[in-house]
Design a protein around this motif. Structure first.
Motif, PDB file in Angstrom:
ATOM      1  N   ASP A  67       0.861  -1.179   0.000  1.00  0.00           N
ATOM      2  CA  ASP A  67       0.000   0.000   0.000  1.00  0.00           C
ATOM      3  C   ASP A  67       0.894   1.225   0.000  1.00  0.00           C
ATOM      4  OD1 ASP A  67      -2.424   1.484   0.188  1.00  0.00           O
ATOM      5  OD2 ASP A  67      -2.063   1.739   2.333  1.00  0.00           O
ATOM      6  N   GLN A  69       1.066   5.212   0.296  1.00  0.00           N
ATOM      7  CA  GLN A  69       0.340   6.397   0.758  1.00  0.00           C
ATOM      8  C   GLN A  69       1.166   7.631   0.431  1.00  0.00           C
ATOM      9  OE1 GLN A  69      -0.714   5.843   4.869  1.00  0.00           O
ATOM     10  NE2 GLN A  69      -1.698   3.883   4.450  1.00  0.00           N
ATOM     11  N   PHE A  87       3.700   0.486   2.732  1.00  0.00           N
ATOM     12  CA  PHE A  87       3.393  -0.443   3.820  1.00  0.00           C
ATOM     13  C   PHE A  87       3.128  -1.830   3.258  1.00  0.00           C
ATOM     14  CE2 PHE A  87       2.081   3.700   5.367  1.00  0.00           C
ATOM     15  CZ  PHE A  87       2.516   3.707   6.682  1.00  0.00           C
ATOM     16  N   ASP A  89       0.997  -4.807   4.808  1.00  0.00           N
ATOM     17  CA  ASP A  89       0.045  -4.889   5.915  1.00  0.00           C
ATOM     18  C   ASP A  89       0.122  -3.547   6.650  1.00  0.00           C
ATOM     19  OD1 ASP A  89      -0.732  -7.521   5.185  1.00  0.00           O
ATOM     20  OD2 ASP A  89       1.028  -8.315   6.226  1.00  0.00           O
ATOM     21  N   ASP A  90       0.403  -3.525   7.939  1.00  0.00           N
ATOM     22  CA  ASP A  90       0.496  -2.260   8.671  1.00  0.00           C
ATOM     23  C   ASP A  90       1.944  -1.879   8.971  1.00  0.00           C
ATOM     24  OD1 ASP A  90      -2.240  -1.828   8.731  1.00  0.00           O
ATOM     25  OD2 ASP A  90      -2.500  -3.026  10.545  1.00  0.00           O
ATOM     26  N   GLU A  91       2.880  -2.576   8.362  1.00  0.00           N
ATOM     27  CA  GLU A  91       4.293  -2.353   8.637  1.00  0.00           C
ATOM     28  C   GLU A  91       4.921  -1.452   7.571  1.00  0.00           C
ATOM     29  OE1 GLU A  91       8.060  -5.143   9.812  1.00  0.00           O
ATOM     30  OE2 GLU A  91       6.689  -5.908   8.299  1.00  0.00           O
ATOM     31  N   LYS A  92       5.549  -0.353   8.023  1.00  0.00           N
ATOM     32  CA  LYS A  92       6.233   0.549   7.089  1.00  0.00           C
ATOM     33  C   LYS A  92       7.518  -0.122   6.615  1.00  0.00           C
ATOM     34  CE  LYS A  92       8.030   4.408   8.728  1.00  0.00           C
ATOM     35  NZ  LYS A  92       8.291   5.812   9.100  1.00  0.00           N
TER      36      LYS A  92
END
Length: 126
Positions: A67, A69, A87, A89-92
């Motif tokens: 993802d 952003q 990212f 999942d939710d990990e940068k």
């Protein structure tokens, strides 16, 4: 914007090749224009990268869904700066700051008109 990592994006070990993170960010910037039916090439010029600062935190691998952003950091008369974060999942895993400069068709830096500035704000301001 979401992007899947394909074999063509990776090295022989299935890890994303470092320059492809820049390609992913470029694709996300272009999609912002296309989603709003805007052509990234304007009537009076276009944007080119002037400065890039990239941080690699973790590696993406073949098949990962990423993802991207994008947020506007700064707007000046002839340029703007974006921060793009990737990212998994939710990990940068990656972060980029890019300075984009508006140039005319003679490759000379040119101030953006009000319409162009408003368009950039509508594309990237939260």
């Amino acid at each position: 914007m979401q992007i899947r990592v394909y074999y063509e994006d990776t090295d022989v070990g299935g890890v994303v090749y470092h320059s492809n993170y820049l390609n992913f960010c470029e694709r996300a910037r272009s999609e912002a224009f296309f989603k709003r039916s805007k052509n990234p090439v304007l009537e009076d010029g276009h944007f080119v990268a002037r400065k890039v600062n990239a941080d690699f935190f973790k590696s993406a691998k073949l098949g990962d869904m990423l993802d991207i952003q994008t947020q506007l950091i700064e707007m000046k008369a002839a340029s703007f700066t974006l921060k793009q974060t990737i990212f998994r999942d939710d990990e940068k895993i990656f972060e980029l700051e890019i300075l984009l400069v508006h140039i005319n068709f003679y490759a000379k830096i040119q101030k953006m008109n009000k319409e162009t500035k408003d368009m950039i704000l509508s594309l990237f301001e939260e």
